[in-house]
Scaffold this active site. Structure first.
Site, PDB file in Angstrom:
ATOM      1  N   SER A 213       0.861  -1.183   0.000  1.00  0.00           N
ATOM      2  CA  SER A 213       0.000   0.000   0.000  1.00  0.00           C
ATOM      3  C   SER A 213       0.895   1.230   0.000  1.00  0.00           C
ATOM      4  O   SER A 213       2.085   1.147   0.339  1.00  0.00           O
ATOM      5  CB  SER A 213      -0.878  -0.004   1.248  1.00  0.00           C
ATOM      6  OG  SER A 213      -1.378   1.293   1.488  1.00  0.00           O
TER       7      SER A 213
ATOM      8  N   TYR B  48      -1.917  -0.756  10.294  1.00  0.00           N
ATOM      9  CA  TYR B  48      -2.062  -1.053   8.869  1.00  0.00           C
ATOM     10  C   TYR B  48      -0.762  -0.720   8.133  1.00  0.00           C
ATOM     11  O   TYR B  48      -0.229  -1.533   7.372  1.00  0.00           O
ATOM     12  CB  TYR B  48      -3.230  -0.251   8.299  1.00  0.00           C
ATOM     13  CG  TYR B  48      -3.500  -0.501   6.841  1.00  0.00           C
ATOM     14  CD1 TYR B  48      -4.165  -1.649   6.433  1.00  0.00           C
ATOM     15  CD2 TYR B  48      -3.081   0.393   5.866  1.00  0.00           C
ATOM     16  CE1 TYR B  48      -4.407  -1.889   5.088  1.00  0.00           C
ATOM     17  CE2 TYR B  48      -3.323   0.170   4.526  1.00  0.00           C
ATOM     18  CZ  TYR B  48      -3.993  -0.972   4.140  1.00  0.00           C
ATOM     19  OH  TYR B  48      -4.231  -1.207   2.816  1.00  0.00           O
TER      20      TYR B  48
END
Lengths: 283, 585
Positions: free
Chosen positions: B455, B468
């Site tokens: 990501s 995350y």
């Protein structure tokens, strides 16, 4: 007419019969034209065929002129400006999906229908057309529950995502999944603006004005102005699925009343339509 | 020769030589004739032949002067394409007198097969032709002439490029020296060179006949190259469908050679392969697969293949496994591979969503697609999945470790359970995938590719995404380390780093440090924000396919991710300032 037409219960049946007849007429036209489509026919020709067929049967005014989309234009691939909705010289090829969309006004009653098909077998198109059945059920159920239209819109969106498809009605003006239709006064002349009948536009504008004051809108969109429970009247509902260059939709009238009985509060104007028959035959 | 039992040998006499012909498989099935190149003998095909023998009548022969076939006398003038065509027709008549054969050629085997498939007298004897690493000399001649006649900078570049790659052709035209080298030191060192430079696995290839094969074979060049390049035939049109397999790492042939080949071949199917020159040794599985598909399609009266999506030349028939394929980027990636003709295994913990992905994949071009309901964080379930996939569908060619979950909120509100959950899926899911399927790829030894979905949060810190971001940064580093380890085995590893993409990760993300109602409100607002940003997962899927094709290491997708990636290198302090901003939700 126009305005907040809450149809009186007595007149309702005759009123609805008029709408049902013109909706049937439009679907008959779609089936007749679809049967005449063959490789090489252009979108313009298909639109003209629809127009001629309906004119022969007494249609003089339109909510909008007939549209025809072939190939990846059924999924509105690369559509940025509304002018791209108008029929082009794209030619139909074997296996190509197509959509016919027309909104004739007959004896003052309006219909707005969408008919999807493919020239020969097209498994993706067949899959999408079958997937639309779940949307027809979902919309009716949630309208009967009097859920805000914006939330129903989002639920339809979620179902489309689950199905692996994209929401293509977002490409319509204001991203609408449905809009109100009404009776239209019959005039000798029926001028049009960008393919839309001026009488119908006038009705829609009147609705929009009333709705603005009363907190509802004749356009069923994903935006805040649709954050209200279903408003009584006739709604032309048009969920449109897209999947990698293939699109499919249906469009038909949903009747919403202010009845307390859920069954009476909302129902599809007609259940004897080509796509519904296909689903019931399929199951 | 490492071929299974049941190899039948026969000798075919033609034009003063005796050709050694080997046959495998049921003669009632379609006949596939494999023609070897230079410096080789029919044994170069042993791996491919063994894989084809179940479905076809496979025929291999030693070209005159090679292997156990005898050499013409004198050698000069004994290797012209006309004589090689006589040889082929003699073999074809002997092994398949009443039905046309399917021709497969590698290197010089492909060069001569081009002659077979473009001359009149073989018409009706060839059903299809699969070419690898060997152009038609006539087409090549026209290719050069076209570039000489109008030498634009690009064309001059192409000429010089191929000119440099053809160094060995010039050497082979010197008298005697090549023969001395091959019968001397070069012949002895050749197996080592092949293994080191071309990554050809060792074993019983090349065979002991190599020095004389190579010495005789020099006449293939001397008898044909100059005359044909000087006066290429004008009528070299293929009279059978052709499948062109182009290894992209070929040291001897530029892929540009095949530009405009459609002019000569009415029914052309293109395939590309990230491999070096000796594909029959290094990629036998893939070749056997493509040959089988092409021959079957031709036998059924179809020309070419069904899938015509982007990169179908590369991914057609490959096995692709995508985790988190039930929605969002995973589903879009599965569809993109399906459109390119890949076989797809859609893995998701939501069985219904995975089944849907598989069903739609089949509709848009995947020859086959399967759904597997597995939670990637479950080690045992993943092990079972790996075993099942290997047993039922084969070794995965492209693995996409995409499954992930979102988690947002302050570090101090993130409980150990939250941490465990996010790391279990986002990091351990990737580790299990790489460990299990990566090992199968490495053990097969025929290359492959692993894509891990990281990501932009892997290099863009944020106070809102401690857990995350950590999990995704770990995925990024894991990908980089694995890439280094697997590079020698021809397995690429890519980390995809998307920014804000319109998927439903937002509505399933967990927001810590608030009650359920506030969390739901946040989810809705994030979903609307991502919806307004409206970057479609299909674009990420396209980036995944591009990344595999070009073997990219780190691929940021979306402008904000690319910007953050640049800044992480050149202006990390700006990113640190941005990291302190609380997202307005």
């Amino acid at each position: 007419m126009g305005g907040t037409t809450t149809v009186p219960a007595a007149g309702l049946r005759t009123e609805l019969r008029g709408f049902r007849e013109v909706q049937r007429l439009a679907y008959d036209c779609a089936e007749a034209v679809a049967a005449r489509l063959e490789p090489g026919v252009t979108e313009r020709e298909a639109a003209r065929m629809q127009r001629a067929w309906l004119r022969e049967r007494g249609v003089r005014d339109w909510f909008h002129l007939p549209f025809a989309w072939f190939g990846d234009r059924t999924a509105f691939a690369g559509f940025r400006v509304p002018l791209q909705f108008f029929p082009t010289n794209r030619r139909l090829e074997p296996g190509m999906p197509f959509i016919l969309d027309m909104a004739p006004v007959h004896r003052g009653f309006t219909a707005d229908i969408g008919y999807s098909g493919a020239l020969g077998p097209n498994p993706v198109q067949q899959r999408l057309a079958a997937d639309l059945a779940a949307h027809r059920e979902l919309i009716l159920r949630e309208v009967r529950e009097r859920r805000p239209l914006r939330e129903i819109y989002e639920d339809v969106d979620r179902l489309m995502v689950r199905q692996g498809c994209a929401n293509r009605h977002r490409a319509y003006p204001f991203g609408v999944i449905a809009h109100k239709v009404d009776r239209v006064r019959e005039r000798r002349l029926s001028p049009r603006l960008f393919g839309f009948g001026t009488q119908s536009l006038k009705g829609l504008a009147g609705d929009a004005l009333h709705g603005h004051r009363e907190g509802w809108s004749p356009l069923w969109s994903p935006y805040r102005f649709s954050d209200h429970p279903p408003h009584p009247g006739l709604w032309a509902v048009e969920p449109h699925l897209g999947f990698r260059g293939t699109g499919a939709k249906f469009e038909e009238i949903l009747v919403v009343t202010d009845s307390a009985d859920p069954e009476e509060s909302a129902f599809w104007l007609d259940d004897d339509l080509p796509h519904v028959r296909r689903w019931t035959e399929g199951t | 020769m490492t071929v299974p039992d049941g190899v039948r040998e026969r000798w075919v006499r033609t034009g003063g030589v005796e050709l050694c012909v080997a046959e495998l498989g049921d003669p009632r099935r379609p006949t596939v004739v494999l023609v070897h190149g230079y410096p080789d003998s029919k044994e170069v095909w042993s791996e491919v032949a063994a894989r084809l023998a179940d479905a076809f009548h496979v025929v291999l022969y030693d070209v005159r002067g090679h292997g156990r076939s005898t050499a013409p006398s004198p050698l000069r003038g004994g290797f012209t394409l006309e004589k090689l065509t006589d040889d082929f027709l003699a073999v074809a008549d002997a092994v398949s007198p009443d039905r046309p054969v399917h021709l497969v050629g590698h290197d010089w085997g492909s060069v001569q097969s081009w002659e077979f498939v473009t001359v009149k007298r073989t018409e009706g004897r060839i059903a299809s032709f699969t070419s690898m690493s060997g152009p038609s000399l006539d087409h090549f001649g026209h290719w050069i002439n076209k570039r000489l006649r109008r030498p634009t900078p690009r064309r001059v570049g192409q000429l010089l490029g191929q000119g440099a790659k053809s160094w060995y052709v010039y050497l082979l035209h010197t008298p005697v020296l090549p023969e001395l080298a091959w019968r001397g030191p070069l012949g002895r060192r050749w197996p080592g060179i092949l293994e080191r430079v071309e990554k050809v696995p060792g074993g019983d290839y090349p065979t002991s006949s190599l020095p004389s094969d190579a010495a005789h074979g020099a006449w293939l060049y001397r008898d044909n190259v100059r005359p044909r390049l000087r006066r290429p035939r004008e009528d070299a049109y293929a009279h059978a469908p052709v499948q062109l397999v182009t290894p992209l790492g070929d040291a001897f042939l530029s892929e540009r050679l095949y530009d405009g080949l459609e002019l000569w071949v009415p029914h052309l199917t293109r395939r590309t392969l990230p491999a070096k020159h000796w594909v029959p040794r290094t990629r036998p599985d893939r070749l056997a697969d493509w040959i089988t598909e092409f021959v079957t399609a031709t036998e059924d009266g179809r020309s070419g293949t069904a899938a015509n999506g982007k990169h179908a030349d590369r991914f057609g028939g490959q096995l692709v496994l995508v985790t988190g394929a039930g929605n969002g980027i995973g589903r879009a990636t599965a569809f993109a591979f399906a459109e390119a003709g890949a076989r797809v295994v859609a893995v998701d913990r939501d069985a219904e969503a995975a089944a849907r992905t598989a069903e739609l994949s089949r509709l848009i071009g995947a020859p086959d697609a399967w759904a597997e309901a597995v939670d990637v964080s479950d080690e045992q379930a993943m092990e079972k999945l790996a075993a099942r996939v290997a047993a039922e569908y084969g070794v995965v060619d492209v693995l996409v470790n995409n499954a992930g979950i979102g988690l947002s909120g302050s570090f101090f509100d993130t409980t150990p359970e939250d941490w465990k959950k996010v790391l279990d899926v986002n990091l351990w899911g990737v580790i299990h995938g790489c460990r299990l399927f990566g090992r199968q790829m490495a053990e097969r030894g025929q290359g492959g590719h692993i894509v891990n979905t990281a990501s932009a949060a892997a290099f863009q810190p944020s106070r809102a995404l401690p857990a995350y971001g950590t999990s995704k940064a770990a995925v990024l580093m894991l990908s980089e380390c694995l890439r280094a380890e697997l590079a020698d085995q021809g397995i690429g590893v890519t980390a995809i780093c998307p920014g804000l993409v319109n998927t439903n990760i937002t509505s399933t993300a967990h927001f810590v440090g608030m009650d359920a109602e506030e969390e739901k409100r946040r989810q809705q607002r994030t979903a609307r924000l991502y919806g307004a940003r409206n970057y479609p997962p299909e674009k990420v899927a396209d980036a995944v396919l591009e990344a595999v094709v070009h073997n990219r290491a780190v691929v940021p997708v979306t402008p904000e991710a690319r910007g953050a990636h640049l800044m992480s290198r050149f202006a990390p302090r700006v990113l640190r300032r941005l990291a302190r901003v609380n997202p307005p939700l």
